[in-house]
Design an enzyme around this catalytic site. Structure first.
Site, PDB file in Angstrom:
ATOM      1  N   CYS A  39       4.077  -6.451  -2.211  1.00  0.00           N
ATOM      2  CA  CYS A  39       3.612  -5.047  -3.019  1.00  0.00           C
ATOM      3  C   CYS A  39       4.573  -3.838  -2.626  1.00  0.00           C
ATOM      4  O   CYS A  39       5.779  -4.259  -2.985  1.00  0.00           O
ATOM      5  CB  CYS A  39       2.292  -4.659  -2.599  1.00  0.00           C
ATOM      6  SG  CYS A  39       1.206  -3.445  -3.433  1.00  0.00           S
ATOM      7  N   HIS A  40       4.235  -2.807  -1.904  1.00  0.00           N
ATOM      8  CA  HIS A  40       5.027  -1.819  -1.837  1.00  0.00           C
ATOM      9  C   HIS A  40       5.986  -2.047  -0.408  1.00  0.00           C
ATOM     10  O   HIS A  40       6.867  -1.294   0.018  1.00  0.00           O
ATOM     11  CB  HIS A  40       4.232  -0.604  -1.602  1.00  0.00           C
ATOM     12  CG  HIS A  40       4.217  -0.086  -2.977  1.00  0.00           C
ATOM     13  ND1 HIS A  40       2.990  -0.518  -3.848  1.00  0.00           N
ATOM     14  CD2 HIS A  40       4.594   0.931  -3.645  1.00  0.00           C
ATOM     15  CE1 HIS A  40       2.732   0.074  -4.810  1.00  0.00           C
ATOM     16  NE2 HIS A  40       3.634   0.934  -4.883  1.00  0.00           N
ATOM     17  N   GLY A  88       0.791  -1.216  -0.068  1.00  0.00           N
ATOM     18  CA  GLY A  88      -0.140   0.006  -0.182  1.00  0.00           C
ATOM     19  C   GLY A  88       1.128   1.292  -0.027  1.00  0.00           C
ATOM     20  O   GLY A  88       1.826   1.178  -0.451  1.00  0.00           O
ATOM     21  N   ARG A  89       0.223   2.257   0.367  1.00  0.00           N
ATOM     22  CA  ARG A  89       1.034   3.491   0.463  1.00  0.00           C
ATOM     23  C   ARG A  89       1.829   3.711   1.853  1.00  0.00           C
ATOM     24  O   ARG A  89       2.615   4.662   1.697  1.00  0.00           O
ATOM     25  CB  ARG A  89       0.069   4.883   0.384  1.00  0.00           C
ATOM     26  CG  ARG A  89      -0.093   4.849  -1.263  1.00  0.00           C
ATOM     27  CD  ARG A  89      -0.814   6.283  -1.703  1.00  0.00           C
ATOM     28  NE  ARG A  89      -2.065   6.503  -1.107  1.00  0.00           N
ATOM     29  CZ  ARG A  89      -2.437   7.546  -0.243  1.00  0.00           C
ATOM     30  NH1 ARG A  89      -1.462   8.351   0.231  1.00  0.00           N
ATOM     31  NH2 ARG A  89      -3.597   7.474   0.161  1.00  0.00           N
ATOM     32  N   TYR A 129       5.730  -5.007  -5.750  1.00  0.00           N
ATOM     33  CA  TYR A 129       4.968  -4.159  -6.834  1.00  0.00           C
ATOM     34  C   TYR A 129       6.094  -3.958  -8.171  1.00  0.00           C
ATOM     35  O   TYR A 129       7.134  -3.240  -7.686  1.00  0.00           O
ATOM     36  CB  TYR A 129       4.222  -3.357  -6.341  1.00  0.00           C
ATOM     37  CG  TYR A 129       3.394  -2.589  -7.299  1.00  0.00           C
ATOM     38  CD1 TYR A 129       2.052  -3.512  -7.770  1.00  0.00           C
ATOM     39  CD2 TYR A 129       3.480  -1.335  -7.922  1.00  0.00           C
ATOM     40  CE1 TYR A 129       1.166  -2.917  -8.443  1.00  0.00           C
ATOM     41  CE2 TYR A 129       2.665  -1.057  -8.672  1.00  0.00           C
ATOM     42  CZ  TYR A 129       1.395  -1.631  -9.082  1.00  0.00           C
ATOM     43  OH  TYR A 129       0.410  -1.195  -9.964  1.00  0.00           O
ATOM     44  N   GLU A 153       6.095   4.016   1.949  1.00  0.00           N
ATOM     45  CA  GLU A 153       6.680   5.158   1.658  1.00  0.00           C
ATOM     46  C   GLU A 153       6.861   5.987   2.671  1.00  0.00           C
ATOM     47  O   GLU A 153       7.953   6.645   2.858  1.00  0.00           O
ATOM     48  CB  GLU A 153       6.060   5.830   0.404  1.00  0.00           C
ATOM     49  CG  GLU A 153       4.698   6.788   0.851  1.00  0.00           C
ATOM     50  CD  GLU A 153       3.960   7.104  -0.409  1.00  0.00           C
ATOM     51  OE1 GLU A 153       3.285   8.223  -0.221  1.00  0.00           O
ATOM     52  OE2 GLU A 153       4.176   6.818  -1.476  1.00  0.00           O
TER      53      GLU A 153
END
Length: 197
Positions: free
Chosen positions: A119-120, A89-90, A139, A93
């Protein structure tokens, strides 16, 4: 093998399925999962996001659920856990900007404990400097970051030593199965099946 204690590091706008599904699946087979987020306490929630793949150049994002944390980040000691899960997900980051998150991740690699990331999530692993020499995936848009961190790219779910990686939530069946193998989890379907009178 008895259930193990697993740490999951999450944050606001982590991917809904990538948090909820492993959190519940690992509990369903007898493991204890503690979900934590920096600057939040047990009982607090993080907002999740759902990433949908509809043929665009990148994913479509919509608001997901509120996910309740089990513990505060400051309450847990990585040394007390048998394994780590880092969803995507975000959230990764910005979670990679917390020294305590990077230190926790390093512990699991330094002690060769099982780590599952999807993913991330590998953005955090790259920032922790633990990927050199691994064969892994993430990802696809994260590929430049993980390769710059020293890994070899693979297009599908992969296990390399203690690390199990997948590209996104459609990989869950294989990703979770490979992580359970690394954990040494044995599932006795006969013993767990409901019986009718």
């Amino acid at each position: 093998m008895t259930g193990q204690q697993i740490l999951m590091i999450v944050g606001d706008f982590g991917e809904d399925y990538e948090i909820m599904v492993p959190f519940q699946a690992l509990q369903a087979v007898g493991h204890e999962v503690h979900a934590v987020c920096p600057e939040k306490s047990g009982g607090d929630t993080v907002k999740t996001a759902i990433h949908d793949f509809r043929g665009d150049q990148t994913y479509l994002e919509t608001r997901g659920h509120d996910f309740e944390l089990t513990h505060g980040f400051d309450e847990v000691d990585p040394a007390d856990y048998d394994a780590l899960v880092v969803p995507g997900g975000r959230a990764p980051e910005y979670l990679r900007g917390y020294d305590e998150v990077l230190d926790a991740v390093r512990h699991f690699f330094e002690t060769d404990k099982p780590v599952a990331s999807i993913c991330h999530g590998p953005q955090i692993l790259a920032a922790a400097g633990v990927l050199d020499g691994y064969e892994m995936t993430a990802y696809p848009a994260v590929r430049p970051e993980v390769e710059a961190a020293g890994c070899s790219w693979v297009d599908g779910v992969t296990t390399d030593g203690n690390l199990v990686t997948g590209q996104a939530w459609p990989d869950h069946p294989e990703w979770i199965a490979q992580f359970l193998d690394v954990l040494g989890t044995e599932i006795d379907h006969e013993a767990t099946a409901a019986t009718a009178d």
